[in-house]
Scaffold this motif. Structure first.
Motif, mmCIF file in Angstrom:
data_model
loop_
_atom_site.group_PDB
_atom_site.id
_atom_site.type_symbol
_atom_site.label_atom_id
_atom_site.label_comp_id
_atom_site.label_asym_id
_atom_site.label_seq_id
_atom_site.Cartn_x
_atom_site.Cartn_y
_atom_site.Cartn_z
ATOM 1 N N UNK A 66 27.720 38.286 38.101
ATOM 2 C CA UNK A 66 26.931 39.474 38.442
ATOM 3 C C UNK A 66 26.187 39.273 39.753
ATOM 4 N N UNK A 67 25.582 38.106 39.907
ATOM 5 C CA UNK A 67 24.826 37.801 41.132
ATOM 6 C C UNK A 67 25.757 37.696 42.329
ATOM 7 N N UNK A 68 26.929 37.098 42.148
ATOM 8 C CA UNK A 68 27.891 36.977 43.250
ATOM 9 C C UNK A 68 28.280 38.353 43.786
ATOM 10 N N UNK A 69 28.441 39.323 42.890
ATOM 11 C CA UNK A 69 28.784 40.681 43.307
ATOM 12 C C UNK A 69 27.682 41.326 44.126
ATOM 13 N N UNK A 70 26.434 41.123 43.712
ATOM 14 C CA UNK A 70 25.287 41.674 44.444
ATOM 15 C C UNK A 70 25.143 41.004 45.808
ATOM 16 N N UNK A 71 25.244 39.673 45.838
ATOM 17 C CA UNK A 71 25.121 38.940 47.102
ATOM 18 C C UNK A 71 26.239 39.343 48.059
ATOM 19 N N UNK A 72 27.444 39.484 47.535
ATOM 20 C CA UNK A 72 28.581 39.876 48.369
ATOM 21 C C UNK A 72 28.340 41.241 49.016
ATOM 22 N N UNK A 73 27.812 42.184 48.253
ATOM 23 C CA UNK A 73 27.526 43.514 48.798
ATOM 24 C C UNK A 73 26.390 43.469 49.815
ATOM 25 N N UNK A 74 25.423 42.583 49.580
ATOM 26 C CA UNK A 74 24.260 42.483 50.467
ATOM 27 C C UNK A 74 24.542 41.696 51.749
ATOM 28 N N UNK A 75 25.485 40.738 51.672
ATOM 29 C CA UNK A 75 25.646 39.785 52.774
ATOM 30 C C UNK A 75 26.907 39.977 53.606
#
Length: 356
Positions: free
Chosen positions: A295-304
């Motif tokens: 879940x966190x990887x998906x958020x970080x990917x969208x943010x970064x």
């Protein structure tokens, strides 16, 4: 040896190291289909996994600080500005931005007249900065209740932040440890995902697991991110791993309460093709760490992944820009203090006021 010979020697050394690294990377690539041994206690068996970008519909906070430490003749001065940027998203579109404590304010001055040794001064600068960052994060989580709170850097103070046992800054260090654990507790109670993004990681934990799993040699010359830069594809992450193999032997974690000693996990993620992998740390006090990591990887990917050559969460970029100290701010704050207490306390060290 003249300059040209020195340059040639350095170039040849780098080229040799790159050829050696290419061979090692090729060996690791050949292991892509292999499974990690169960005996290592790793949460997943695959070496690499594809991350799926998440459509942002959350409130996301990012905390960073700007700081400047100056060693003076009779005292030490530290200026710190810790700030949180809070972004509200709907369908990947930024709807609103807020800041804590505000969008702009002058840095806080802190003095030390304890006649600190050089190593204690550097340690104290880091400790005071972390305390202010962590306190800002605690206040932000309580006030704004974000779904995610991103911290610039590791979720754990580093070994270099730990002073000697008889150091004058030991009490400040103990306070910092309490504050960090208070942040963990606040995030857990608020159901806020606490995430640390390490911009330029020099960690070796992933590499050490690989060495143990497959008896690979020659990896000790490279940090995790150096190897993974050639191994990870865009949008790919490494396997999830615990922060350390043995928390009771870790110089920082062994001073934490037991509930937090094994609660920090990490993975590496490559959000864009032309930048290095990002080390992502997260707090997992309970539940499935692998599910939380995905879940966190998906958020970080969208943010970064906004910029193809600079992979870093946008909320942390904004916090950094707001927190960064400008030279004129440092001089202004220093001049205002001089007006109050006089110049004697602000005499620069001899090395910093040479007339030639």
């Amino acid at each position: 040896m003249n300059f040209n010979e020195s340059l040639k020697q350095a170039t040849e050394s780098i080229q040799k190291a790159e050829r050696k690294k290419a061979v090692i990377v090729q060996k690791i690539q050949a292991l892509r289909s292999k499974k990690l041994p169960e005996s290592l206690g790793i949460l997943e068996k695959e070496l690499f996994a594809k991350a799926k970008p998440t459509v942002l519909n959350e409130r996301i906070a990012g905390v960073d600080s700007g700081f400047n430490g100056q060693e003076l003749f009779a005292t030490d001065l530290l200026l710190v500005r810790a700030i949180a940027a809070v972004f509200d998203y709907k369908a990947n579109i930024l709807q609103n931005s807020s800041y804590h404590p505000s969008g702009f304010f002058f840095p806080e001055p802190f003095f030390s007249t304890n006649a600190l040794e050089r190593d204690e001064f550097q340690c104290n600068v880091s400790i005071q900065r972390i305390i202010r960052e962590v306190q800002t994060a605690i206040e932000t989580i309580k006030k704004f209740k974000p779904a995610y709170c991103f911290m610039d850097g590791s979720l754990l103070p580093q070994h270099a932040d730990k002073p000697r046992a008889n150091s004058k800054v030991k009490k400040s260090f103990d306070l910092m440890l309490e504050k960090v654990q208070e942040l963990y507790s606040t995030a857990a109670k608020s159901k806020c995902e606490l995430v640390g993004c390490v911009e330029d990681s020099r960690g070796n934990r992933w590499r050490s697991i690989l060495e143990e799993a497959f008896r690979l040699e020659g990896l000790e010359e490279y940090h995790d991110a150096v190897l993974l830069n050639d191994l990870l594809e865009k949008g790919e992450r490494s396997f999830v791993f615990s922060y350390t193999k043995n928390a009771s032997e870790h110089p920082i974690l062994n001073e934490f309460r037991k509930e937090w000693q094994n609660a920090i996990f990490a993975f590496y993620l490559k959000p864009t093709k032309f930048d290095f992998p990002l080390r992502v740390e997260f707090l997992n006090p309970e539940g499935n760490a692998l599910e939380r990591a995905e879940k966190i990887a998906g958020i970080v990917l969208s943010q970064a992944s906004m910029h193809k050559e600079y992979a870093y969460p946008t909320v942390l970029i904004e916090a950094d820009l707001r927190a960064k100290l400008k030279p004129e701010e440092i001089n202004l704050v220093r001049d205002k203090i001089v007006d109050k207490i006089g110049k004697n306390a602000f005499i620069l060290r001899r090395r910093d006021r040479r007339p030639f």
